[in-house]
Scaffold this motif. Structure first.
Motif, PDB file in Angstrom:
ATOM      1  N   ARG A 342     -14.575  -4.979   2.881  1.00  0.00           N
ATOM      2  CA  ARG A 342     -14.536  -4.407   1.311  1.00  0.00           C
ATOM      3  C   ARG A 342     -13.464  -4.268   0.753  1.00  0.00           C
ATOM      4  O   ARG A 342     -13.452  -4.417  -0.656  1.00  0.00           O
ATOM      5  CB  ARG A 342     -15.026  -2.676   1.316  1.00  0.00           C
ATOM      6  N   ILE A 343     -12.006  -3.925   1.017  1.00  0.00           N
ATOM      7  CA  ILE A 343     -10.858  -4.104   0.374  1.00  0.00           C
ATOM      8  C   ILE A 343     -10.524  -5.785   0.122  1.00  0.00           C
ATOM      9  O   ILE A 343     -10.310  -5.986  -1.146  1.00  0.00           O
ATOM     10  CB  ILE A 343      -9.558  -3.489   1.329  1.00  0.00           C
ATOM     11  N   GLY A 382       2.389   1.141  17.890  1.00  0.00           N
ATOM     12  CA  GLY A 382       2.912   0.621  16.340  1.00  0.00           C
ATOM     13  C   GLY A 382       2.486  -0.592  15.935  1.00  0.00           C
ATOM     14  O   GLY A 382       2.597  -0.895  14.710  1.00  0.00           O
ATOM     15  N   ASP A 383       1.282  -1.307  16.748  1.00  0.00           N
ATOM     16  CA  ASP A 383       0.678  -2.483  15.940  1.00  0.00           C
ATOM     17  C   ASP A 383      -0.006  -2.197  14.720  1.00  0.00           C
ATOM     18  O   ASP A 383      -0.794  -1.252  14.945  1.00  0.00           O
ATOM     19  CB  ASP A 383      -0.097  -3.117  16.986  1.00  0.00           C
ATOM     20  N   GLN A 384       0.030  -3.131  13.884  1.00  0.00           N
ATOM     21  CA  GLN A 384      -0.516  -2.807  12.557  1.00  0.00           C
ATOM     22  C   GLN A 384      -1.204  -4.374  12.286  1.00  0.00           C
ATOM     23  O   GLN A 384      -0.748  -5.282  12.409  1.00  0.00           O
ATOM     24  CB  GLN A 384       0.315  -2.306  11.394  1.00  0.00           C
ATOM     25  N   LEU A 385      -2.544  -4.192  11.774  1.00  0.00           N
ATOM     26  CA  LEU A 385      -3.016  -5.251  11.000  1.00  0.00           C
ATOM     27  C   LEU A 385      -2.634  -5.419   9.523  1.00  0.00           C
ATOM     28  O   LEU A 385      -3.024  -4.397   8.771  1.00  0.00           O
ATOM     29  CB  LEU A 385      -4.615  -5.083  11.016  1.00  0.00           C
ATOM     30  N   VAL A 386      -1.843  -6.258   9.194  1.00  0.00           N
ATOM     31  CA  VAL A 386      -1.564  -6.237   7.758  1.00  0.00           C
ATOM     32  C   VAL A 386      -2.427  -7.546   6.918  1.00  0.00           C
ATOM     33  O   VAL A 386      -2.458  -8.802   7.421  1.00  0.00           O
ATOM     34  CB  VAL A 386       0.135  -6.854   7.574  1.00  0.00           C
ATOM     35  N   VAL A 387      -2.927  -6.961   6.119  1.00  0.00           N
ATOM     36  CA  VAL A 387      -3.788  -8.059   5.049  1.00  0.00           C
ATOM     37  C   VAL A 387      -3.126  -7.945   3.678  1.00  0.00           C
ATOM     38  O   VAL A 387      -3.049  -6.956   3.211  1.00  0.00           O
ATOM     39  CB  VAL A 387      -5.314  -7.527   5.052  1.00  0.00           C
ATOM     40  N   ARG A 388      -2.627  -9.089   3.158  1.00  0.00           N
ATOM     41  CA  ARG A 388      -2.195  -9.407   1.918  1.00  0.00           C
ATOM     42  C   ARG A 388      -3.109 -10.280   1.159  1.00  0.00           C
ATOM     43  O   ARG A 388      -3.350 -11.509   1.739  1.00  0.00           O
ATOM     44  CB  ARG A 388      -0.831  -9.938   2.155  1.00  0.00           C
ATOM     45  N   ILE A 389      -3.253  -9.725   0.046  1.00  0.00           N
ATOM     46  CA  ILE A 389      -4.413 -10.770  -1.184  1.00  0.00           C
ATOM     47  C   ILE A 389      -3.298 -10.718  -2.348  1.00  0.00           C
ATOM     48  O   ILE A 389      -3.053  -9.763  -2.755  1.00  0.00           O
ATOM     49  CB  ILE A 389      -5.515  -9.744  -1.298  1.00  0.00           C
ATOM     50  N   SER A 390      -2.999 -11.974  -2.573  1.00  0.00           N
ATOM     51  CA  SER A 390      -2.070 -12.220  -3.761  1.00  0.00           C
ATOM     52  C   SER A 390      -2.828 -13.138  -4.484  1.00  0.00           C
ATOM     53  O   SER A 390      -3.607 -13.993  -4.053  1.00  0.00           O
ATOM     54  CB  SER A 390      -0.740 -12.841  -3.456  1.00  0.00           C
ATOM     55  N   ASP A 411      -7.799   2.792  -1.482  1.00  0.00           N
ATOM     56  CA  ASP A 411      -7.000   3.765  -0.705  1.00  0.00           C
ATOM     57  C   ASP A 411      -7.652   4.630  -0.034  1.00  0.00           C
ATOM     58  O   ASP A 411      -7.216   4.986   1.248  1.00  0.00           O
ATOM     59  CB  ASP A 411      -6.117   4.374  -1.776  1.00  0.00           C
ATOM     60  N   GLU A 412      -8.886   5.242  -0.379  1.00  0.00           N
ATOM     61  CA  GLU A 412      -9.482   5.947   0.520  1.00  0.00           C
ATOM     62  C   GLU A 412     -10.212   5.360   1.555  1.00  0.00           C
ATOM     63  O   GLU A 412     -10.106   6.003   2.700  1.00  0.00           O
ATOM     64  CB  GLU A 412     -10.893   6.700  -0.444  1.00  0.00           C
ATOM     65  N   ARG A 413     -10.585   3.972   1.496  1.00  0.00           N
ATOM     66  CA  ARG A 413     -11.173   3.350   2.812  1.00  0.00           C
ATOM     67  C   ARG A 413      -9.999   3.134   3.716  1.00  0.00           C
ATOM     68  O   ARG A 413     -10.276   3.429   4.992  1.00  0.00           O
ATOM     69  CB  ARG A 413     -11.630   1.953   2.451  1.00  0.00           C
ATOM     70  N   ALA A 414      -8.884   2.861   3.204  1.00  0.00           N
ATOM     71  CA  ALA A 414      -7.637   2.588   4.329  1.00  0.00           C
ATOM     72  C   ALA A 414      -7.303   3.991   4.861  1.00  0.00           C
ATOM     73  O   ALA A 414      -6.964   4.088   5.907  1.00  0.00           O
ATOM     74  CB  ALA A 414      -6.462   2.036   3.460  1.00  0.00           C
ATOM     75  N   ARG A 415      -7.283   5.068   4.169  1.00  0.00           N
ATOM     76  CA  ARG A 415      -6.607   6.264   4.465  1.00  0.00           C
ATOM     77  C   ARG A 415      -7.869   6.847   5.623  1.00  0.00           C
ATOM     78  O   ARG A 415      -7.469   7.798   6.618  1.00  0.00           O
ATOM     79  CB  ARG A 415      -6.573   7.258   3.638  1.00  0.00           C
ATOM     80  N   LEU A 416      -9.132   6.482   5.497  1.00  0.00           N
ATOM     81  CA  LEU A 416      -9.963   7.273   6.571  1.00  0.00           C
ATOM     82  C   LEU A 416      -9.702   6.574   7.813  1.00  0.00           C
ATOM     83  O   LEU A 416     -10.227   7.213   8.918  1.00  0.00           O
ATOM     84  CB  LEU A 416     -11.290   6.562   5.822  1.00  0.00           C
ATOM     85  N   TYR A 417      -9.105   5.192   8.146  1.00  0.00           N
ATOM     86  CA  TYR A 417      -8.702   4.866   9.364  1.00  0.00           C
ATOM     87  C   TYR A 417      -7.132   4.903   9.423  1.00  0.00           C
ATOM     88  O   TYR A 417      -6.817   3.970  10.635  1.00  0.00           O
ATOM     89  CB  TYR A 417      -9.264   3.231   9.465  1.00  0.00           C
ATOM     90  N   GLY A 418      -6.346   5.815   8.959  1.00  0.00           N
ATOM     91  CA  GLY A 418      -5.008   5.885   9.115  1.00  0.00           C
ATOM     92  C   GLY A 418      -4.275   4.984   8.527  1.00  0.00           C
ATOM     93  O   GLY A 418      -2.956   4.723   8.975  1.00  0.00           O
ATOM     94  N   GLY A 419      -4.858   4.237   7.507  1.00  0.00           N
ATOM     95  CA  GLY A 419      -3.794   2.965   7.075  1.00  0.00           C
ATOM     96  C   GLY A 419      -3.466   3.335   5.630  1.00  0.00           C
ATOM     97  O   GLY A 419      -3.741   4.510   5.254  1.00  0.00           O
ATOM     98  N   VAL A 432      -2.018  -7.008  -3.528  1.00  0.00           N
ATOM     99  CA  VAL A 432      -2.512  -6.076  -2.503  1.00  0.00           C
ATOM    100  C   VAL A 432      -2.196  -6.075  -1.209  1.00  0.00           C
ATOM    101  O   VAL A 432      -2.502  -7.270  -0.520  1.00  0.00           O
ATOM    102  CB  VAL A 432      -4.091  -6.086  -2.824  1.00  0.00           C
ATOM    103  N   VAL A 433      -1.454  -5.018  -0.590  1.00  0.00           N
ATOM    104  CA  VAL A 433      -1.208  -5.217   0.817  1.00  0.00           C
ATOM    105  C   VAL A 433      -1.894  -3.819   1.611  1.00  0.00           C
ATOM    106  O   VAL A 433      -1.748  -2.780   1.069  1.00  0.00           O
ATOM    107  CB  VAL A 433       0.069  -5.095   1.188  1.00  0.00           C
ATOM    108  N   LEU A 434      -2.729  -4.380   2.557  1.00  0.00           N
ATOM    109  CA  LEU A 434      -3.355  -3.191   3.422  1.00  0.00           C
ATOM    110  C   LEU A 434      -2.644  -3.352   4.850  1.00  0.00           C
ATOM    111  O   LEU A 434      -2.591  -4.285   5.501  1.00  0.00           O
ATOM    112  CB  LEU A 434      -4.868  -3.864   3.583  1.00  0.00           C
ATOM    113  N   ARG A 435      -2.175  -1.980   5.224  1.00  0.00           N
ATOM    114  CA  ARG A 435      -1.771  -1.771   6.727  1.00  0.00           C
ATOM    115  C   ARG A 435      -2.557  -0.953   7.281  1.00  0.00           C
ATOM    116  O   ARG A 435      -2.734   0.215   6.929  1.00  0.00           O
ATOM    117  CB  ARG A 435      -0.372  -1.426   6.473  1.00  0.00           C
TER     118      ARG A 435
END
Length: 442
Positions: A342-343, A382-390, A411-419, A432-435
């Motif tokens: 969705r993001i 510490g592993d993170q999935l990083v999604v960058r949409i430019s 932001d709400e969707r990401a915070r729901l799963y600790g991102g 837009v960068v999602l971690r």
């Protein structure tokens, strides 16, 4: 048709509930009324001497009537106002002794008042009236001692006088104490039952509040889903409709492809809306629950956006959009995968709406592994999935068009799963960068 007469509440149950709401009626009929009639009868017979005790002249009937009623009629208030009831009876009993009327049949109201104060009154008032009643028992002993001294012949042994006095005093004190203990036990049980009933009411209120909160959370989730689905689908359909209008005369085949994309996008949006709104129905039978989109559906999402006219590239650290290795993404729960999808969808939709005709977009996925991570391919804490949409659109020069709703939803969707989601506009476009923590989202 059900029998309405049988369904009615029985008469005796209705009477019992009526009397429970008006306790003064039963107390008047069963206690205050009969004892008051005894007092009236005693006064009509010209008064009486003290009970168990001689040596005093019978009191006049007006005084007997007034003090008799004062020590009996307050019993009508023993459950509604137990402290007032015990206080009035204590005053009446004291006046009976001080005016030499003496304790008569109306004295039975004293232990009843003590019992009522202990059961229906406060703990403080119950202790006070217990002390007053025990003092009254001592005063009764002194009163009986005076009567025996007046009626006993000269030279009688003092022990013969004190023995009945002690018996009267001890009996009165024992009756008062027993009634107080019984009332205290009853009061404790009554307070425990009231506390349990109050706790049950609070639990019901809490359960209703939790149900309302859960419903509100579900409505918010559906609202976010509706925003993403409608916004993306409408943007694609508008872009295709505009493109089809321009090429319909020059390239009918391209126009037919645009209209086909419009129809497919509309049907997909309608299917998703039916799936989301189906959970709001009381009867869930027949609701078709399609699989929830996730990382595996990003390739189809990019294809739809490309069909709408936006040039998009999809790549990752483990494969590109045209590479089968793209499906070898890190495992994510269904909810976290939906959040990533969705993001990305919202970011590409914003580019399609606000980026301009020459905008291009790039979607890059990678796993960020901090230094010192253990080998072997297992995800560490510490592993993170990083999604960058430019994109290369107008960026900071774009006009605002409801951007707050979409970015807040990301932001709400990401915070729901600790991102977390970081967005910024610049002269060369919008990023837009999602971690998203992999171990937290599992």
């Amino acid at each position: 048709m059900p029998d309405t007469a049988a369904a009615r509440t029985p008469f005796h149950v209705r009477v019992s509930r009526f009397l429970e709401r008006r306790p003064w009626i039963a107390d008047t009929v069963l206690l205050a009324g009969p004892l008051g009639l005894f007092s009236v009868g005693s006064a009509a017979n010209g008064g009486f001497g003290p009970l168990f005790i001689g040596g005093f002249e019978p009191a006049g009937w007006p005084l007997v009537l007034v003090l008799g009623l004062l020590t009996t009629l307050p019993l009508a208030l023993r459950r509604m106002r137990p402290a007032l009831c015990a206080g009035l009876i204590a005053v009446g009993a004291l006046l009976q002794v001080l005016t030499l009327v003496g304790p008569g049949l109306s004295s039975i109201s004293v232990p009843i008042a003590v019992y009522s104060a202990a059961k229906f009154g406060s703990r403080r008032s119950a202790r006070i009236y217990l002390i007053i009643a025990l003092a009254g028992a001592l005063l009764l002993g002194l009163y009986s001692l005076s009567g025996y001294l007046l009626t006993s012949p000269r030279g009688i042994d003092l022990l013969e006088i004190l023995l009945p006095v002690f018996m009267i005093t001890g009996f009165a004190a024992a009756v008062v104490l027993a009634c107080w203990l019984l009332g205290d036990l009853g009061g404790r049980r009554r307070r425990e039952i009231a506390a349990i009933a109050e706790r049950n009411e609070l639990l019901e209120v809490e359960r209703d509040q939790e149900a309302r909160l859960a419903a509100d959370a579900e409505r918010m989730r559906i609202a976010r889903e509706m925003h993403d689905v409608v916004s993306h689908s409408m943007s694609v359909m508008i872009a295709q409709a505009d493109g089809g209008r321009y090429v319909v005369g020059q390239d009918p085949q391209a126009a037919a492809g645009a209209f086909e994309t419009i129809g497919r996008t509309g049907r997909e949006a309608l299917t998703e809306m039916r799936r989301m709104l189906g959970v709001l129905r009381d009867q869930a039978e027949g609701v078709d629950y399609a699989p929830t989109p996730g990382l595996a559906d990003l390739r189809r999402l990019v294809a739809d956006v490309r069909a709408a006219g936006l040039r998009v590239t999809l790549r990752s650290s483990w494969g590109t959009a045209d590479d089968a290795r793209l499906d070898q993404a890190p495992p994510l729960p269904e909810g976290a995968g939906l959040a990533v999808h969705r993001i990305v969808q919202e970011a590409l939709t914003n580019t399609l709406k606000h980026g301009g005709g020459r905008a291009q977009a790039d979607v890059a996925l990678a796993v960020d592994t901090p230094e010192g991570d253990r080998p072997g391919g297992a995800a560490s804490s510490g592993d993170q999935l990083v999604v960058r949409i430019s994109d290369t659109g107008v960026g900071s020069g774009a006009d605002g068009d409801g951007r707050g709703s979409g970015l807040l939803g990301m932001d709400e969707r990401a915070r729901l799963y600790g991102g977390e989601v970081t967005t910024w506009a610049h002269s060369g476009g919008f990023d837009v960068v999602l971690r998203l923590p992999l171990t937290v989202s599992r």
